[in-house]
Scaffold this motif. Structure first.
Motif, PDB file in Angstrom:
ATOM      1  N   LEU A   1      -6.770  -5.236   2.010  1.00 50.94           N
ATOM      2  CA  LEU A   1      -7.488  -4.072   2.536  1.00 50.94           C
ATOM      3  C   LEU A   1      -6.579  -2.856   2.602  1.00 50.94           C
ATOM      4  O   LEU A   1      -7.011  -1.735   2.382  1.00 50.94           O
ATOM      5  CB  LEU A   1      -8.014  -4.370   3.943  1.00 50.94           C
ATOM      6  N   VAL A   2      -5.332  -3.087   2.943  1.00 52.73           N
ATOM      7  CA  VAL A   2      -4.367  -2.013   3.116  1.00 52.73           C
ATOM      8  C   VAL A   2      -2.966  -2.599   2.972  1.00 52.73           C
ATOM      9  O   VAL A   2      -2.769  -3.782   3.214  1.00 52.73           O
ATOM     10  CB  VAL A   2      -4.538  -1.332   4.501  1.00 52.73           C
ATOM     11  N   VAL A   3      -2.031  -1.799   2.527  1.00 53.42           N
ATOM     12  CA  VAL A   3      -0.629  -2.207   2.483  1.00 53.42           C
ATOM     13  C   VAL A   3       0.133  -1.278   3.421  1.00 53.42           C
ATOM     14  O   VAL A   3       0.076  -0.053   3.272  1.00 53.42           O
ATOM     15  CB  VAL A   3      -0.048  -2.138   1.060  1.00 53.42           C
ATOM     16  N   VAL A   4       0.790  -1.876   4.423  1.00 51.49           N
ATOM     17  CA  VAL A   4       1.585  -1.120   5.385  1.00 51.49           C
ATOM     18  C   VAL A   4       3.059  -1.365   5.072  1.00 51.49           C
ATOM     19  O   VAL A   4       3.503  -2.510   5.001  1.00 51.49           O
ATOM     20  CB  VAL A   4       1.269  -1.537   6.841  1.00 51.49           C
TER      21      VAL A   4
ATOM     22  N   ILE B   1      -7.183  -0.075  11.635  1.00 50.12           N
ATOM     23  CA  ILE B   1      -7.003   0.389  10.261  1.00 50.12           C
ATOM     24  C   ILE B   1      -8.319   0.353   9.498  1.00 50.12           C
ATOM     25  O   ILE B   1      -8.729   1.339   8.915  1.00 50.12           O
ATOM     26  CB  ILE B   1      -5.931  -0.440   9.541  1.00 50.12           C
ATOM     27  N   VAL B   2      -8.997  -0.799   9.522  1.00 51.42           N
ATOM     28  CA  VAL B   2     -10.250  -0.959   8.788  1.00 51.42           C
ATOM     29  C   VAL B   2     -11.209  -1.766   9.656  1.00 51.42           C
ATOM     30  O   VAL B   2     -10.808  -2.732  10.306  1.00 51.42           O
ATOM     31  CB  VAL B   2     -10.019  -1.711   7.452  1.00 51.42           C
ATOM     32  N   THR B   3     -12.482  -1.374   9.665  1.00 55.17           N
ATOM     33  CA  THR B   3     -13.514  -2.167  10.325  1.00 55.17           C
ATOM     34  C   THR B   3     -14.378  -2.807   9.244  1.00 55.17           C
ATOM     35  O   THR B   3     -14.819  -2.125   8.316  1.00 55.17           O
ATOM     36  CB  THR B   3     -14.381  -1.308  11.262  1.00 55.17           C
ATOM     37  N   LEU B   4     -14.597  -4.116   9.380  1.00 53.04           N
ATOM     38  CA  LEU B   4     -15.431  -4.874   8.443  1.00 53.04           C
ATOM     39  C   LEU B   4     -16.680  -5.350   9.153  1.00 53.04           C
ATOM     40  O   LEU B   4     -16.641  -5.668  10.334  1.00 53.04           O
ATOM     41  CB  LEU B   4     -14.679  -6.104   7.932  1.00 53.04           C
TER      42      LEU B   4
ATOM     43  N   SER C   1       6.779  -1.271   6.239  1.00 54.08           N
ATOM     44  CA  SER C   1       7.537  -1.278   7.483  1.00 54.08           C
ATOM     45  C   SER C   1       8.907  -1.868   7.200  1.00 54.08           C
ATOM     46  O   SER C   1       9.018  -2.927   6.575  1.00 54.08           O
ATOM     47  CB  SER C   1       6.804  -2.118   8.535  1.00 54.08           C
ATOM     48  N   MET C   2       9.943  -1.210   7.621  1.00 53.05           N
ATOM     49  CA  MET C   2      11.318  -1.658   7.424  1.00 53.05           C
ATOM     50  C   MET C   2      11.579  -1.981   5.945  1.00 53.05           C
ATOM     51  O   MET C   2      12.135  -3.016   5.603  1.00 53.05           O
ATOM     52  CB  MET C   2      11.622  -2.851   8.324  1.00 53.05           C
ATOM     53  N   LYS C   3      11.119  -1.095   5.072  1.00 50.07           N
ATOM     54  CA  LYS C   3      11.313  -1.181   3.621  1.00 50.07           C
ATOM     55  C   LYS C   3      10.623  -2.390   2.988  1.00 50.07           C
ATOM     56  O   LYS C   3      10.937  -2.774   1.873  1.00 50.07           O
ATOM     57  CB  LYS C   3      12.792  -1.168   3.266  1.00 50.07           C
ATOM     58  N   MET C   4       9.669  -3.007   3.704  1.00 46.09           N
ATOM     59  CA  MET C   4       8.908  -4.125   3.141  1.00 46.09           C
ATOM     60  C   MET C   4       7.430  -3.757   3.127  1.00 46.09           C
ATOM     61  O   MET C   4       6.935  -3.144   4.068  1.00 46.09           O
ATOM     62  CB  MET C   4       9.109  -5.394   3.967  1.00 46.09           C
ATOM     63  N   GLU C   5       6.743  -4.132   2.046  1.00 49.56           N
ATOM     64  CA  GLU C   5       5.309  -3.900   1.967  1.00 49.56           C
ATOM     65  C   GLU C   5       4.578  -5.116   2.537  1.00 49.56           C
ATOM     66  O   GLU C   5       4.860  -6.250   2.149  1.00 49.56           O
ATOM     67  CB  GLU C   5       4.887  -3.638   0.532  1.00 49.56           C
ATOM     68  N   ASN C   6       3.658  -4.865   3.461  1.00 47.82           N
ATOM     69  CA  ASN C   6       2.923  -5.926   4.133  1.00 47.82           C
ATOM     70  C   ASN C   6       1.436  -5.763   3.862  1.00 47.82           C
ATOM     71  O   ASN C   6       0.784  -4.910   4.466  1.00 47.82           O
ATOM     72  CB  ASN C   6       3.177  -5.858   5.646  1.00 47.82           C
ATOM     73  N   PRO C   7       0.869  -6.561   2.940  1.00 40.88           N
ATOM     74  CA  PRO C   7      -0.565  -6.457   2.688  1.00 40.88           C
ATOM     75  C   PRO C   7      -1.356  -7.085   3.832  1.00 40.88           C
ATOM     76  O   PRO C   7      -1.029  -8.175   4.297  1.00 40.88           O
ATOM     77  CB  PRO C   7      -0.753  -7.231   1.383  1.00 40.88           C
ATOM     78  N   LEU C   8      -2.379  -6.376   4.298  1.00 45.42           N
ATOM     79  CA  LEU C   8      -3.289  -6.926   5.305  1.00 45.42           C
ATOM     80  C   LEU C   8      -4.565  -7.304   4.571  1.00 45.42           C
ATOM     81  O   LEU C   8      -5.131  -6.497   3.840  1.00 45.42           O
ATOM     82  CB  LEU C   8      -3.581  -5.908   6.402  1.00 45.42           C
ATOM     83  N   GLN C   9      -4.993  -8.540   4.771  1.00 46.97           N
ATOM     84  CA  GLN C   9      -6.089  -9.083   3.983  1.00 46.97           C
ATOM     85  C   GLN C   9      -7.347  -9.293   4.795  1.00 46.97           C
ATOM     86  O   GLN C   9      -7.292  -9.462   6.011  1.00 46.97           O
ATOM     87  CB  GLN C   9      -5.630 -10.402   3.357  1.00 46.97           C
ATOM     88  N   ALA C  10      -8.475  -9.300   4.095  1.00 44.01           N
ATOM     89  CA  ALA C  10      -9.767  -9.522   4.743  1.00 44.01           C
ATOM     90  C   ALA C  10      -9.809 -10.950   5.292  1.00 44.01           C
ATOM     91  O   ALA C  10      -9.542 -11.894   4.559  1.00 44.01           O
ATOM     92  CB  ALA C  10     -10.898  -9.301   3.749  1.00 44.01           C
ATOM     93  N   PRO C  11     -10.154 -11.105   6.585  1.00 43.30           N
ATOM     94  CA  PRO C  11     -10.217 -12.438   7.173  1.00 43.30           C
ATOM     95  C   PRO C  11     -11.448 -13.216   6.731  1.00 43.30           C
ATOM     96  O   PRO C  11     -11.536 -14.425   6.947  1.00 43.30           O
ATOM     97  CB  PRO C  11     -10.250 -12.154   8.675  1.00 43.30           C
ATOM     98  N   ALA C  12     -12.406 -12.527   6.102  1.00 45.68           N
ATOM     99  CA  ALA C  12     -13.617 -13.161   5.566  1.00 45.68           C
ATOM    100  C   ALA C  12     -14.297 -12.136   4.660  1.00 45.68           C
ATOM    101  O   ALA C  12     -13.925 -10.967   4.654  1.00 45.68           O
ATOM    102  CB  ALA C  12     -14.564 -13.571   6.687  1.00 45.68           C
ATOM    103  N   ALA C  13     -15.270 -12.589   3.929  1.00 49.75           N
ATOM    104  CA  ALA C  13     -16.025 -11.672   3.081  1.00 49.75           C
ATOM    105  C   ALA C  13     -16.877 -10.753   3.953  1.00 49.75           C
ATOM    106  O   ALA C  13     -17.360 -11.152   5.006  1.00 49.75           O
ATOM    107  CB  ALA C  13     -16.903 -12.449   2.119  1.00 49.75           C
ATOM    108  N   GLY C  14     -17.051  -9.513   3.530  1.00 48.38           N
ATOM    109  CA  GLY C  14     -17.855  -8.569   4.288  1.00 48.38           C
ATOM    110  C   GLY C  14     -17.884  -7.221   3.613  1.00 48.38           C
ATOM    111  O   GLY C  14     -17.564  -7.090   2.431  1.00 48.38           O
ATOM    112  N   VAL C  15     -18.293  -6.215   4.389  1.00 43.05           N
ATOM    113  CA  VAL C  15     -18.394  -4.852   3.889  1.00 43.05           C
ATOM    114  C   VAL C  15     -17.522  -3.954   4.755  1.00 43.05           C
ATOM    115  O   VAL C  15     -17.536  -4.052   5.989  1.00 43.05           O
ATOM    116  CB  VAL C  15     -19.861  -4.353   3.935  1.00 43.05           C
TER     117      VAL C  15
END
Length: 182
Positions: free
Chosen positions: A121-124, A158-161, A126-140
């Motif tokens: 959903l988003v890549v944050v 960050i994102v509402t699903l 932090s401390m020179k590392m990319e941390n992808p945040l993923q959808a916990p389930a399918a949705g919109v």
């Protein structure tokens, strides 16, 4: 990928990274194999071998049989609000929050977009590392609270699903927290 796991009322912070797992900060080597198509898993934790049976009761809620004892377990990706469960144990919406302070490196989704379980959903950064945040389930995606280049604080939305009935019941995150889209 980081999770908050509750077992019989006690919470643990779990961090899964490759073939390792940290339980409340203590790192262990981990190897997990599913036995056939059954909900039965063979675990090798450091040098100890155990078998567990895992039945999904509802999204994020599992019954785990270990050494003849049954445990009620809740597993949530860290940063989820966890406060919007609807009737019958199903969630109707969820706010994905920043697990740490950082900078929004990329935001590959848009409002109204259908996403699948584990999709980034988003890549944050932090401390020179990319941390992808993923959808916990399918949705919109119903709302995006930040933009590329924005600074975020820990737990900032960050994102509402919004999960629909059929999509909300789809599977669970990979055991290694990975996603199909990298």
């Amino acid at each position: 990928m980081k999770y908050v796991v509750e077992v019989e009322g006690r919470q643990y912070r779990i961090d899964v990274e490759g073939g390792r797992i940290a339980v409340d900060g203590e790192w262990l080597e981990l190897d997990v194999k599913q036995i056939g198509d059954l909900p039965l898993y063979s675990l090798l934790v450091d040098s100890a071998s155990v078998e567990v049976s895992v039945e999904e009761e509802s999204r994020f809620h599992y019954s785990v049989m270990l050494a003849g004892e049954m445990y009620s377990v809740t597993v949530r990706p860290e940063g989820l609000s966890g406060a919007s469960e609807g009737g019958r144990g199903r969630r109707t919406d969820e706010v994905v929050r920043a697990p740490m302070p950082g900078l929004v490196a990329s935001l590959p989704v848009s409002v109204g977009q259908q996403v699948r379980l584990g999709q980034t959903l988003v890549v944050v950064e932090s401390m020179k590392m990319e941390n992808p945040l993923q959808a916990p389930a399918a949705g919109v995606v119903t709302q995006i609270h930040v933009g590329p280049g924005d600074s975020v604080e820990k737990n900032q939305p960050i994102v509402t699903l919004k999960f629909d009935g059929a999509a909300a019941g789809e599977g669970r995150p990979d055991s290694d927290g990975g996603s199909e889209d990298g």
